[in-house]
Enzyme design. Structure first.
Site, short mmCIF file in Angstrom:
data_model
loop_
_atom_site.label_atom_id
_atom_site.label_comp_id
_atom_site.label_asym_id
_atom_site.label_seq_id
_atom_site.Cartn_x
_atom_site.Cartn_y
_atom_site.Cartn_z
N ASP A 51 0.84 -1.19 0.00
CA ASP A 51 0.00 0.00 0.00
C ASP A 51 0.88 1.25 0.00
OD1 ASP A 51 -2.90 1.13 0.80
OD2 ASP A 51 -1.36 2.22 1.92
N TYR A 56 2.80 9.77 0.30
CA TYR A 56 3.85 9.11 1.10
C TYR A 56 5.26 9.26 0.51
CZ TYR A 56 -0.22 6.52 2.95
OH TYR A 56 -1.42 6.16 3.48
N LYS A 86 -3.04 5.87 -3.81
CA LYS A 86 -4.13 6.78 -3.47
C LYS A 86 -3.98 8.15 -4.12
CE LYS A 86 -4.03 4.60 1.06
NZ LYS A 86 -2.60 4.35 1.18
N HIS A 119 -7.92 9.34 -1.30
CA HIS A 119 -7.25 9.28 0.01
C HIS A 119 -8.11 9.85 1.15
CE1 HIS A 119 -2.88 9.12 1.69
NE2 HIS A 119 -3.76 8.74 2.59
#
Length: 321
Positions: A51, A56, A86, A119
């Protein structure tokens, strides 16, 4: 070990998703050699679900690690993996969704995603993904049109399934009222101290799979704390069963019929986290866990502003807090 991790079929029907996934979010958000090494070790151990997210800054590292895993023969092909990413709020605009997904796929060095999620149920002024952000950049999301753009991503084959993250029952119901393709997944905070019973039952009734992030409470991250690991009930069960609190928490989440995403770059913990599949909680232990006082770890205060679309946490979560 890869084949021993159970899988679930999503409503899109395109392929099954391993019920255990590895998260790649660290705060401050940044890629690192430790991340690369941990992902590679996880693939070697049999983890097949990873994921990531535009926010990120781990997409490129994950992509490079997949290439390395293929070279080393840990996996035979990209099809062996299930990759989720996302859409960040700065790209949560109808005209930017497709471009954002193309960027994600390029960074991952893939031809498609297995699952692409919105997200958060909010938009920000277009720009580079960052968190925290200036609250003056908060904008209301055009849910209907953003979701139509997500549906187009699936129709084009750029992602096998689409879904949401951090969505309440009400926001999912609103989405479903106009959606042609329903979300396959809702990824939310879930652990013994935030059990999400109402949301799970709602999603179950709608054929939406729930995926749990922070099943251990996200200690040491932006919002996390040690409330799960320090929980006395979990400690007592762990001691009686010869397990760690983490294993008890993961087992409880798994027994609720959801998938779970665990983030650790510590090789011993990555290995330990796999050992929740070969035992079960007793009825009494499950009942004790069901009585734990509930306390949400992540209130999403960053999305709350008197000048923004959500004036309070209650409004953001539609009372599910």
């Amino acid at each position: 070990m890869g084949s021993s991790i159970p899988e679930v079929e999503l409503s899109s029907g395109s392929r099954t998703m391993p019920l255990l996934g590895m998260g790649t979010a660290t705060f401050p958000f940044a890629a690192s050699e430790a991340m690369k090494s941990a992902i590679l070790y996880a693939i070697e151990l049999g983890n097949r679900h990873f994921d990531t997210a535009a926010l990120y800054q781990s997409e490129q590292t994950l992509g490079e690690t997949i290439v390395e895993a293929l070279r080393l023969g840990f996996i035979k092909s990209r099809e062996d993996l299930f990759i989720t990413s996302k859409l960040w709020c700065t790209d949560a605009h109808p005209n930017l969704v497709l471009h954002a997904l193309h960027n994600t796929i390029k960074k991952l060095q893939l031809e498609y995603l297995d699952l692409y999620l919105i997200h958060f149920p909010g938009s920000l002024k277009p720009g580079e993904p960052k968190f925290p952000f200036n609250k003056e950049e908060l904008l209301p999301m055009d849910f209907k049109c953003v979701w139509e753009a997500m549906e187009e991503c699936q129709r084009l084959g750029l992602t096998k399934s689409i879904g949401v993250s951090n969505f309440s029952c009400k926001k999912i119901a609103d989405l479903l009222s106009t959606a042609k393709i329903p979300p396959a997944v809702n990824q939310v905070e879930m652990h013994p101290l935030w059990q999400q019973k109402k949301l799970r039952e709602f999603c179950w009734a709608k054929g939406i799979h729930v995926s749990a992030y922070s099943p251990l409470g996200a200690n040491g991250t932006l919002w996390g704390n040690s409330q799960v690991i320090d929980c006395e009930v979990l400690k007592e069960i762990a001691k009686a069963r010869g397990k760690t609190v983490a294993q008890v928490s993961l087992r409880w989440v798994y027994e609720q019929g959801v998938s779970l995403l665990v983030k650790s770059f510590n090789k011993d913990r990555i290995k330990e986290n796999l050992h929740f599949l070969d035992w079960s909680l007793s009825e009494e232990e499950s009942y004790r866990i069901s009585l734990i006082q509930q306390r949400k770890g992540f209130p999403a205060l960053e999305f709350v502003s008197l000048d923004g679309p959500f004036k309070s946490p209650e409004e953001f979560w539609d009372g599910e807090i």
